[in-house]
Scaffold this motif. Structure first.
Motif, PDB file in Angstrom:
ATOM      1  N   SER A 102       0.863  -1.178   0.000  1.00  0.00           N
ATOM      2  CA  SER A 102       0.000   0.000   0.000  1.00  0.00           C
ATOM      3  C   SER A 102       0.904   1.234   0.000  1.00  0.00           C
ATOM      4  O   SER A 102       1.644   1.457   0.961  1.00  0.00           O
ATOM      5  N   ALA A 103       0.862   2.001  -1.073  1.00  0.00           N
ATOM      6  CA  ALA A 103       1.789   3.135  -1.160  1.00  0.00           C
ATOM      7  C   ALA A 103       1.115   4.312  -1.861  1.00  0.00           C
ATOM      8  O   ALA A 103      -0.074   4.573  -1.617  1.00  0.00           O
ATOM      9  N   HIS A 104       1.846   4.999  -2.716  1.00  0.00           N
ATOM     10  CA  HIS A 104       1.441   6.318  -3.207  1.00  0.00           C
ATOM     11  C   HIS A 104       1.562   6.388  -4.735  1.00  0.00           C
ATOM     12  O   HIS A 104       2.277   5.585  -5.336  1.00  0.00           O
ATOM     13  N   GLY A 105       0.908   7.415  -5.292  1.00  0.00           N
ATOM     14  CA  GLY A 105       0.925   7.560  -6.752  1.00  0.00           C
ATOM     15  C   GLY A 105       2.327   7.453  -7.330  1.00  0.00           C
ATOM     16  O   GLY A 105       2.577   6.654  -8.245  1.00  0.00           O
ATOM     17  N   ASN A 106       3.261   8.228  -6.779  1.00  0.00           N
ATOM     18  CA  ASN A 106       4.582   8.288  -7.402  1.00  0.00           C
ATOM     19  C   ASN A 106       5.556   7.232  -6.888  1.00  0.00           C
ATOM     20  O   ASN A 106       6.425   6.801  -7.646  1.00  0.00           O
ATOM     21  N   SER A 107       5.417   6.776  -5.641  1.00  0.00           N
ATOM     22  CA  SER A 107       6.313   5.681  -5.234  1.00  0.00           C
ATOM     23  C   SER A 107       5.928   4.404  -5.986  1.00  0.00           C
ATOM     24  O   SER A 107       6.797   3.584  -6.317  1.00  0.00           O
ATOM     25  N   LEU A 108       4.628   4.255  -6.320  1.00  0.00           N
ATOM     26  CA  LEU A 108       4.216   3.101  -7.128  1.00  0.00           C
ATOM     27  C   LEU A 108       4.637   3.282  -8.591  1.00  0.00           C
ATOM     28  O   LEU A 108       5.049   2.315  -9.249  1.00  0.00           O
ATOM     29  N   ARG A 109       4.559   4.526  -9.109  1.00  0.00           N
ATOM     30  CA  ARG A 109       5.046   4.750 -10.479  1.00  0.00           C
ATOM     31  C   ARG A 109       6.525   4.389 -10.574  1.00  0.00           C
ATOM     32  O   ARG A 109       6.992   3.836 -11.573  1.00  0.00           O
ATOM     33  N   ALA A 110       7.282   4.685  -9.525  1.00  0.00           N
ATOM     34  CA  ALA A 110       8.717   4.359  -9.506  1.00  0.00           C
ATOM     35  C   ALA A 110       8.915   2.837  -9.580  1.00  0.00           C
ATOM     36  O   ALA A 110       9.725   2.336 -10.371  1.00  0.00           O
ATOM     37  N   LEU A 111       8.165   2.096  -8.788  1.00  0.00           N
ATOM     38  CA  LEU A 111       8.282   0.627  -8.787  1.00  0.00           C
ATOM     39  C   LEU A 111       7.870   0.030 -10.125  1.00  0.00           C
ATOM     40  O   LEU A 111       8.532  -0.862 -10.664  1.00  0.00           O
ATOM     41  N   ILE A 112       6.759   0.547 -10.659  1.00  0.00           N
ATOM     42  CA  ILE A 112       6.230   0.012 -11.917  1.00  0.00           C
ATOM     43  C   ILE A 112       7.175   0.349 -13.076  1.00  0.00           C
ATOM     44  O   ILE A 112       7.376  -0.465 -13.982  1.00  0.00           O
TER      45      ILE A 112
END
Ligand code: DG2
Length: 248
Positions: free
Chosen positions: A180-190
């Motif tokens: 469970s994280a955030h718009g941009n920390s998830l964009r970084a992972l993806i």
């Protein structure tokens, strides 16, 4: 084949008021609470189970995880809170209205600040009250580790080590994980997982409170991914996120 579930938190009070949030620790709105519960219901109905959860140290992501796990009757799950999963630091933009900022500086400039890979927003002054140096949750970090602004590239640099050092080995050891994280920390992972180019990542917008399932091969390379929920509503929510940075 492995599966991992990513989830951006439900709507926050500053998502609702359209303010740049970053490391500001705002809570969920009523709608955000319901989105988190709905995410848990979708996961439960889909038969998803987990062994381990990761989240940031920001309450909008933590509470979203709690609410979703409660809905799944899985509050016993071990949770790892890691500051490296925090939202991208939005620098001196934190607290400003996204639409008003676009009206002042132009839609193009705000798009660069929100979505470019390597151009950070203007930095906070070190003495600014909004800086996180005295926040006890970051007491274990060196001054250099606490950002005053970040571009997505900076966020990738702190998020990917969590994946490489902890999450990837746990998946390979058979652990089923939800993040469970955030718009941009998830964009970084993806970006890292899918090998998305620096220019194409500009177009990726993640809706609130919607489980995103990644199926991975034995080497943890993505096979396919999909959101759980109504496809039209998800597409509309993604478009709404993209439009948040435009002058009204
Ligand atoms: C939002 C993302 O972070 O904003 O920091 O304002 O996911 O924690 O609500 P989140 C913020 P955008 O980059 O989409 O403007």
């Amino acid at each position: 084949m492995y599966k991992i579930v990513f989830m951006r938190h439900g709507e926050s009070t500053w998502n609702l008021s359209n303010r740049f949030t970053g490391w500001t620790d705002v809570d969920l709105t009523e709608k955000g609470i319901n989105e988190a519960k709905q995410a848990g219901k979708l996961l439960k109905d889909g038969g998803y189970t987990f062994d381990l959860a990761y989240t940031s140290v920001l309450k909008r992501a933590v509470r979203t995880l709690w609410l979703a796990l409660d809905e799944m009757d899985m509050m016993y799950l071990p949770i790892k809170n890691d500051w490296r999963l925090n939202e991208r630091h939005y620098g001196a933009l934190q607290g400003l209205d996204k639409g008003e900022t676009a009206a002042k500086y132009g839609d193009e400039q705000v798009l660069v600040w929100r979505r470019s890979y390597d151009t950070p927003p203007p930095a906070l002054e070190a003495g600014d009250d909004r800086a996180s140096f005295n926040d006890p949750r970051y007491a274990g970090l060196s001054k250099e580790q606490i950002p005053l602004t970040e571009c997505l590239k900076d966020t990738v640099a702190r998020v990917v080590p969590v994946w490489d050092e902890e999450i990837a080995p746990a998946i390979k050891a058979g652990k089923k994980i939800i993040i469970s994280a955030h718009g941009n920390s998830l964009r970084a992972l993806i970006k890292m997982l899918d090998g998305i180019s620096d220019s194409d990542i500009v177009g990726l917008n993640i809706p609130n409170g919607t489980p995103l399932v990644y199926e991975l091969d034995a080497e943890l390379k993505p096979i396919r991914h999909y959101y759980l929920g109504d496809a039209d509503a998800i597409a509309a929510a993604q478009a709404a996120v993209a439009n948040q940075g435009k002058a009204k």
